[in-house]
Design a protein around this motif. Structure first.
Motif, PDB file in Angstrom:
ATOM      1  N   MET A  36       0.840  -1.209   0.000  1.00 40.57           N
ATOM      2  CA  MET A  36       0.000   0.000   0.000  1.00 40.57           C
ATOM      3  C   MET A  36       0.876   1.261   0.000  1.00 40.57           C
ATOM      4  SD  MET A  36      -3.165  -0.968   0.048  1.00 40.57           S
ATOM      5  CE  MET A  36      -4.005   0.476   0.615  1.00 40.57           C
ATOM      6  N   LYS A  37       1.524   1.535  -1.134  1.00 41.98           N
ATOM      7  CA  LYS A  37       2.362   2.725  -1.267  1.00 41.98           C
ATOM      8  C   LYS A  37       1.566   3.814  -1.975  1.00 41.98           C
ATOM      9  CE  LYS A  37       5.612   0.068  -3.115  1.00 41.98           C
ATOM     10  NZ  LYS A  37       6.810  -0.352  -3.810  1.00 41.98           N
ATOM     11  N   PRO A  38       1.821   5.067  -1.621  1.00 47.98           N
ATOM     12  CA  PRO A  38       1.125   6.142  -2.338  1.00 47.98           C
ATOM     13  C   PRO A  38       1.646   6.269  -3.766  1.00 47.98           C
ATOM     14  CG  PRO A  38       2.748   7.062  -0.856  1.00 47.98           C
ATOM     15  CD  PRO A  38       2.715   5.586  -0.599  1.00 47.98           C
ATOM     16  N   ARG A  39       0.779   6.648  -4.660  1.00 49.00           N
ATOM     17  CA  ARG A  39       1.165   6.882  -6.049  1.00 49.00           C
ATOM     18  C   ARG A  39       1.032   8.372  -6.323  1.00 49.00           C
ATOM     19  NH1 ARG A  39      -1.824   1.734  -8.734  1.00 49.00           N
ATOM     20  NH2 ARG A  39      -0.438   0.203  -7.788  1.00 49.00           N
ATOM     21  N   LEU A  40       2.149   9.052  -6.321  1.00 50.04           N
ATOM     22  CA  LEU A  40       2.161  10.490  -6.560  1.00 50.04           C
ATOM     23  C   LEU A  40       2.667  10.760  -7.976  1.00 50.04           C
ATOM     24  CD1 LEU A  40       3.717  11.760  -3.205  1.00 50.04           C
ATOM     25  CD2 LEU A  40       1.305  11.512  -3.785  1.00 50.04           C
ATOM     26  N   GLU A  41       1.927  11.556  -8.692  1.00 51.45           N
ATOM     27  CA  GLU A  41       2.304  11.920 -10.056  1.00 51.45           C
ATOM     28  C   GLU A  41       3.232  13.131 -10.022  1.00 51.45           C
ATOM     29  OE1 GLU A  41       1.289  10.233 -12.776  1.00 51.45           O
ATOM     30  OE2 GLU A  41       0.252   8.836 -11.439  1.00 51.45           O
ATOM     31  N   THR A  42       3.980  13.325 -11.090  1.00 51.13           N
ATOM     32  CA  THR A  42       4.813  14.517 -11.220  1.00 51.13           C
ATOM     33  C   THR A  42       3.898  15.739 -11.206  1.00 51.13           C
ATOM     34  OG1 THR A  42       6.427  13.309 -12.517  1.00 51.13           O
ATOM     35  CG2 THR A  42       6.472  15.702 -12.694  1.00 51.13           C
ATOM     36  N   GLY A  43       4.265  16.731 -10.399  1.00 52.04           N
ATOM     37  CA  GLY A  43       3.462  17.950 -10.272  1.00 52.04           C
ATOM     38  C   GLY A  43       2.561  17.955  -9.055  1.00 52.04           C
ATOM     39  N   THR A  44       2.446  16.826  -8.345  1.00 53.48           N
ATOM     40  CA  THR A  44       1.630  16.765  -7.136  1.00 53.48           C
ATOM     41  C   THR A  44       2.269  17.635  -6.058  1.00 53.48           C
ATOM     42  OG1 THR A  44       0.950  14.512  -7.646  1.00 53.48           O
ATOM     43  CG2 THR A  44       0.657  15.241  -5.364  1.00 53.48           C
ATOM     44  N   VAL A  45       1.452  18.413  -5.374  1.00 53.31           N
ATOM     45  CA  VAL A  45       1.938  19.281  -4.297  1.00 53.31           C
ATOM     46  C   VAL A  45       1.729  18.548  -2.973  1.00 53.31           C
ATOM     47  CG1 VAL A  45       1.672  21.528  -3.176  1.00 53.31           C
ATOM     48  CG2 VAL A  45       1.363  21.324  -5.644  1.00 53.31           C
ATOM     49  N   VAL A  46       2.791  18.510  -2.151  1.00 58.87           N
ATOM     50  CA  VAL A  46       2.714  17.821  -0.862  1.00 58.87           C
ATOM     51  C   VAL A  46       3.085  18.776   0.268  1.00 58.87           C
ATOM     52  CG1 VAL A  46       3.185  15.515  -1.774  1.00 58.87           C
ATOM     53  CG2 VAL A  46       5.079  16.938  -1.047  1.00 58.87           C
ATOM     54  N   PHE A  47       2.440  18.550   1.424  1.00 56.14           N
ATOM     55  CA  PHE A  47       2.779  19.249   2.654  1.00 56.14           C
ATOM     56  C   PHE A  47       3.542  18.252   3.498  1.00 56.14           C
ATOM     57  CE2 PHE A  47       1.352  20.786   6.983  1.00 56.14           C
ATOM     58  CZ  PHE A  47       2.185  21.891   6.996  1.00 56.14           C
ATOM     59  N   ALA A  48       4.775  18.575   3.875  1.00 61.16           N
ATOM     60  CA  ALA A  48       5.631  17.609   4.553  1.00 61.16           C
ATOM     61  C   ALA A  48       6.448  18.283   5.649  1.00 61.16           C
ATOM     62  CB  ALA A  48       6.558  16.939   3.542  1.00 61.16           C
ATOM     63  N   ARG A  49       7.206  17.449   6.339  1.00 56.15           N
ATOM     64  CA  ARG A  49       8.074  17.892   7.432  1.00 56.15           C
ATOM     65  C   ARG A  49       9.493  17.437   7.112  1.00 56.15           C
ATOM     66  NH1 ARG A  49      10.107  15.031  11.007  1.00 56.15           N
ATOM     67  NH2 ARG A  49      10.842  15.804  12.964  1.00 56.15           N
ATOM     68  N   VAL A  50      10.479  18.307   7.359  1.00 60.40           N
ATOM     69  CA  VAL A  50      11.879  17.965   7.116  1.00 60.40           C
ATOM     70  C   VAL A  50      12.339  17.027   8.228  1.00 60.40           C
ATOM     71  CG1 VAL A  50      14.233  18.837   6.885  1.00 60.40           C
ATOM     72  CG2 VAL A  50      12.315  20.166   5.983  1.00 60.40           C
ATOM     73  N   SER A  51      12.818  15.832   7.844  1.00 64.21           N
ATOM     74  CA  SER A  51      13.265  14.864   8.842  1.00 64.21           C
ATOM     75  C   SER A  51      14.787  14.763   8.916  1.00 64.21           C
ATOM     76  CB  SER A  51      12.672  13.479   8.548  1.00 64.21           C
ATOM     77  OG  SER A  51      13.038  13.053   7.262  1.00 64.21           O
ATOM     78  N   VAL A  52      15.484  15.010   7.811  1.00 62.96           N
ATOM     79  CA  VAL A  52      16.946  14.991   7.790  1.00 62.96           C
ATOM     80  C   VAL A  52      17.431  16.198   7.004  1.00 62.96           C
ATOM     81  CG1 VAL A  52      19.002  13.733   7.024  1.00 62.96           C
ATOM     82  CG2 VAL A  52      17.037  12.471   7.883  1.00 62.96           C
ATOM     83  N   ALA A  53      18.348  16.960   7.605  1.00 64.48           N
ATOM     84  CA  ALA A  53      18.907  18.129   6.925  1.00 64.48           C
ATOM     85  C   ALA A  53      20.371  18.272   7.317  1.00 64.48           C
ATOM     86  CB  ALA A  53      18.126  19.392   7.302  1.00 64.48           C
ATOM     87  N   THR A  54      21.251  17.864   6.420  1.00 62.70           N
ATOM     88  CA  THR A  54      22.686  18.035   6.632  1.00 62.70           C
ATOM     89  C   THR A  54      23.269  18.724   5.411  1.00 62.70           C
ATOM     90  OG1 THR A  54      23.301  15.919   5.653  1.00 62.70           O
ATOM     91  CG2 THR A  54      22.838  15.915   8.006  1.00 62.70           C
ATOM     92  N   LYS A  55      24.424  19.344   5.581  1.00 63.92           N
ATOM     93  CA  LYS A  55      25.015  20.063   4.458  1.00 63.92           C
ATOM     94  C   LYS A  55      25.596  19.128   3.396  1.00 63.92           C
ATOM     95  CE  LYS A  55      29.572  20.671   6.469  1.00 63.92           C
ATOM     96  NZ  LYS A  55      30.646  21.575   6.714  1.00 63.92           N
ATOM     97  N   ASP A  56      25.845  17.875   3.760  1.00 62.87           N
ATOM     98  CA  ASP A  56      26.481  16.945   2.834  1.00 62.87           C
ATOM     99  C   ASP A  56      25.509  16.056   2.062  1.00 62.87           C
ATOM    100  OD1 ASP A  56      28.995  17.845   3.703  1.00 62.87           O
ATOM    101  OD2 ASP A  56      28.904  16.491   5.416  1.00 62.87           O
ATOM    102  N   MET A  57      24.222  16.055   2.439  1.00 59.37           N
ATOM    103  CA  MET A  57      23.234  15.183   1.791  1.00 59.37           C
ATOM    104  C   MET A  57      22.012  15.985   1.376  1.00 59.37           C
ATOM    105  SD  MET A  57      23.326  11.901   4.384  1.00 59.37           S
ATOM    106  CE  MET A  57      21.588  11.750   4.234  1.00 59.37           C
TER     107      MET A  57
END
Length: 179
Positions: free
Chosen positions: A127-148
């Protein structure tokens, strides 16, 4: 020439490109573009594709044999700052495509963010979501590093529920830049 401000699509205020004695070469810089359309005198139209102040520089370029030539440089200086992600921030992004088991999402940073197919409430292998190109999502940043590349998720980490995160169904998105 006084400072003038332009919006995307505005015609650039250019000085005359030819005089009675010499021809002036025109070099377009950042924030400017030449359009395919022509004005009444069949000269190309130059427009801004960024918002900001127009700058014009006239200089004489030296040539090996001869007096040289005048070069007019035109560019639009933009007052934009780069967005840097932080863990826990809520972001709105546009799905740019799929890459393996993740989606590439543009969230307004220099890199595209990664959104795992399993970063949704109730997502499983079947049961994975199927998102098309151009779909707008509201999300939360879970990982933020300068190297990735940043990673985002559409679940609240406190209770693993959607909590309002996920694909947005209605409305429109416009890009705004502030100071």
């Amino acid at each position: 020439m006084s400072t003038s401000y332009v919006l995307p699509g505005d015609k650039l205020p250019l000085p005359s490109t030819s005089t009675s004695t010499e021809t002036i070469k025109l070099h377009l810089g950042p924030g400017t573009t030449e359009t395919a359309s022509r004005d009444l005198s069949h000269t190309p139209l130059y427009v801004a594709h960024k918002m900001g102040s127009v700058h014009v520089s006239n200089k004489r370029r030296k040539v090996r044999d001869g007096p040289g030539e005048m070069v007019t440089r035109v560019w639009v200086e933009v007052e934009a700052k780069r967005y840097v992600t932080s863990v826990g921030e809520s972001v709105i992004g546009v799905v740019m495509g799929r890459q393996g088991e993740a989606f590439k999402v543009d969230i307004g940073t220099a890199q595209t963010a990664q959104l795992s197919q399993y970063a949704f409430e109730g997502a499983t292998k079947q049961m994975k979501p199927r998102l098309e190109t151009g779909t707008v999502v509201f999300a939360r940043v879970s990982v933020a590093t300068k190297d990735m590349d940043p990673e985002i998720e559409c679940i609240d980490p406190k209770d693993a529920k959607a909590g309002g995160f996920g694909p947005l169904k209605e409305g429109f998105v416009t890009e705004c830049q502030g100071k």
